[in-house]
Enzyme design. Sequence first.
Site, PDB file in Angstrom:
ATOM      1  N   HIS A  81       0.860  -1.174   0.000  1.00  0.00           N
ATOM      2  CA  HIS A  81       0.000   0.000   0.000  1.00  0.00           C
ATOM      3  C   HIS A  81       0.904   1.234   0.000  1.00  0.00           C
ATOM      4  CE1 HIS A  81      -3.807   2.162   1.735  1.00  0.00           C
ATOM      5  NE2 HIS A  81      -3.192   2.890   0.816  1.00  0.00           N
ATOM      6  N   GLU A 163       0.701   7.770  -3.868  1.00  0.00           N
ATOM      7  CA  GLU A 163       1.401   7.535  -2.605  1.00  0.00           C
ATOM      8  C   GLU A 163       2.573   8.505  -2.433  1.00  0.00           C
ATOM      9  OE1 GLU A 163       0.710   5.203   0.014  1.00  0.00           O
ATOM     10  OE2 GLU A 163      -1.194   5.397  -1.042  1.00  0.00           O
ATOM     11  N   HIS A 167       1.943  11.194   0.530  1.00  0.00           N
ATOM     12  CA  HIS A 167       2.652  10.784   1.737  1.00  0.00           C
ATOM     13  C   HIS A 167       4.134  11.160   1.747  1.00  0.00           C
ATOM     14  CE1 HIS A 167      -0.884   8.682   3.145  1.00  0.00           C
ATOM     15  NE2 HIS A 167      -0.956   8.009   2.003  1.00  0.00           N
TER      16      HIS A 167
END
EC number: 4.6.1.19
Length: 305
Positions: A81, A163, A167
Amino acid sequence: MYPLIKLLTILPLLALGDARSSDNHTCALTKPIYSCENTTAIVDTCCTPTEGLVLVTQYWDTYTGLENEGSVLPKDSWTIHGLWPDRCDGSYGQYCDLSRQYDPVPSPNTTTGKPDGTPVPAWQGGDVITPLLKEYGKYDLLAFMQKFWKSQNSPDWTFWQHEFSKHATCFTTYDVGFNGSPDCYGTLYGNSTEASIIDFLDSVVKAQVQYPTYQWLEQAGIVPSNSTSYKINDIQDVLTNASGAEPYLGCTGLTRQVLTEVWYYTHSYGRPQDGFLKPIDQTTKSNCNATEPIWYYERTEGSEY
């Protein structure tokens, strides 16, 4: 075959984050500390993340939705993930550097997730990660990502860029000089943004291989099944004993009985890039049903290789 075009020519937003610093942040010369365990202010945020609650997160999907295009899931493995930077109090930021926003479908679409937050513009420049890795000869890294970092119902690169943008840009150890932040790459690299992207992708893979969730469960007799269910405490105990701390388990379905996700909480010894992660117990409560059977389903036929 992608042409070897310098990323600078295809990422017009890079100019916003192209600040240069004379400080190359040689973290080997800085005594490492565990993130979130410091008692004084962090001297060099390029060497220790201020968002030091580092989560290694994985999915158990049963299909990709793009099997007819050749996108299938890896046999005997959970998939990536991401690698997330939570603050030490459990809160978190998102889309912290809009000069490195390459997410075609930002979620949420503001930096705070609220209507009054700064809008996150959708990236319309297509896949930048695949040609970047090819340009720098990172074919082994790309091959690993293509196998183990799978998106659902969209091309894999869209997930990778989501991602990174959401992040990675909130980890201070990947900062590139945006909005007054340090440039952690300094003059050692011709393009700090390119360096930060490759650095993050490498860090995600480094963290993933430290947490072989499938094998840990398999060794305890917990394997995907459409006919046998499990107790959540048994799954939790196996992963706690194997990883060294209690992870978060995520389940879906109306009654939260379908196992789909695991988050391993850690503190980073120095930069997360270096992969020295200290397991700590989850700071949020797993959402799986605590009293009913949990289903860890087999992959859909034709969705695995």
